[in-house]
Design a protein around this motif. Structure first.
Motif, PDB file in Angstrom:
ATOM      1  N   GLN A  75      -6.454  -2.698   0.976  1.00 57.50           N
ATOM      2  CA  GLN A  75      -7.041  -2.230   2.231  1.00 57.50           C
ATOM      3  C   GLN A  75      -8.122  -3.195   2.713  1.00 57.50           C
ATOM      4  O   GLN A  75      -8.210  -3.508   3.908  1.00 57.50           O
ATOM      5  CB  GLN A  75      -7.620  -0.830   2.055  1.00 57.50           C
ATOM      6  CG  GLN A  75      -6.578   0.267   1.960  1.00 57.50           C
ATOM      7  CD  GLN A  75      -7.195   1.624   1.719  1.00 57.50           C
ATOM      8  OE1 GLN A  75      -8.292   1.733   1.162  1.00 57.50           O
ATOM      9  NE2 GLN A  75      -6.500   2.679   2.104  1.00 57.50           N
ATOM     10  N   ILE A 128      -4.789  -0.371  -4.290  1.00 58.94           N
ATOM     11  CA  ILE A 128      -4.749   0.083  -2.894  1.00 58.94           C
ATOM     12  C   ILE A 128      -6.066  -0.234  -2.208  1.00 58.94           C
ATOM     13  O   ILE A 128      -6.095  -0.752  -1.080  1.00 58.94           O
ATOM     14  CB  ILE A 128      -4.444   1.591  -2.819  1.00 58.94           C
ATOM     15  CG1 ILE A 128      -2.977   1.853  -3.141  1.00 58.94           C
ATOM     16  CG2 ILE A 128      -4.772   2.139  -1.422  1.00 58.94           C
ATOM     17  CD1 ILE A 128      -2.621   3.323  -3.244  1.00 58.94           C
ATOM     18  N   ILE A 162       0.850  -1.197   0.000  1.00 60.66           N
ATOM     19  CA  ILE A 162       0.000   0.000   0.000  1.00 60.66           C
ATOM     20  C   ILE A 162       0.884   1.245   0.000  1.00 60.66           C
ATOM     21  O   ILE A 162       0.665   2.184  -0.783  1.00 60.66           O
ATOM     22  CB  ILE A 162      -0.955  -0.004   1.212  1.00 60.66           C
ATOM     23  CG1 ILE A 162      -2.060  -1.055   1.023  1.00 60.66           C
ATOM     24  CG2 ILE A 162      -1.579   1.384   1.407  1.00 60.66           C
ATOM     25  CD1 ILE A 162      -2.907  -1.291   2.263  1.00 60.66           C
TER      26      ILE A 162
END
Length: 199
Positions: free
Chosen positions: A182, A178, A139
């Motif tokens: 997450q 990303i 990330i």
């Protein structure tokens, strides 16, 4: 040592990539900033390949291994595209072997890239610890790529059509990944969400 189970949610800029400002149909030459971006992204992607290729040997879970395989395919293709762009314009092409990127990359550090210490930390991890560290670090890595794109356009560069397409593609792909990472990290730290349970 287990890591503190605090999920840091990344807030991405909601602004869209700016369209080239030159008149439609008018070709724009590339700039030194374009060359720096394309070269820098090769180093950036090469480190991502190093990280992702550790998944099978470091006991990554099946979903993280699937993610890593996607990263390897996508960023290998992009390195080829970036290298071709540079070669066609007779600009220096970085020839980077991901396996040689564990040390001595400080002169080629791009936003979001892992330090030597972070790479060593990831290399020592196994199993669930590797999964968590990989997701956190990737990330960070992807956020850096988005920063590179924003900096390119912030300089008024990236207007040559191939550069614009590549940079816009990086922005879109990294943003999507990303968000996916997450969700994966949240599921590993806190368990599946109700929406995931219904699938």
């Amino acid at each position: 040592m287990r890591f503190r189970h605090t999920l840091l949610v990344v807030t991405l800029a909601t602004a869209t990539i700016p369209a080239p400002v030159h008149a439609q149909g008018t070709a724009k030459d590339y700039t030194p900033a374009d060359v720096a971006f394309m070269s820098g992204m090769i180093y950036h992607h090469a480190q991502a390949l190093l990280m992702a290729r550790w998944a099978p040997s470091h006991g990554a879970s099946a979903d993280v291994q699937t993610l890593c395989a996607r990263v390897v395919r996508g960023q290998t293709d992009e390195i080829d595209l970036l290298s071709s762009w540079l070669a066609e314009r007779h600009e220096p092409v970085p020839h980077v072997e991901p396996e040689h990127m564990m040390h001595g990359m400080r002169e080629h550090m791009m936003p979001g890239m892992l330090t030597d210490e972070q790479l060593a930390q990831l290399d020592r991890a196994r199993g669930a610890e590797f999964d968590e560290l990989f997701l956190r670090f990737m990330i960070q890595h992807h956020e850096g790529a988005i920063t590179m794109v924003n900096e390119l356009f912030g300089k008024g560069a990236g207007e040559e059509n191939p550069v614009y397409k590549i940079a816009s593609g990086v922005f879109a792909d990294q943003t999507t990944e990303i968000e996916r990472m997450q969700r994966m990290l949240a599921a590993k730290l806190f368990g599946p969400t109700p929406a995931n349970n219904q699938r």
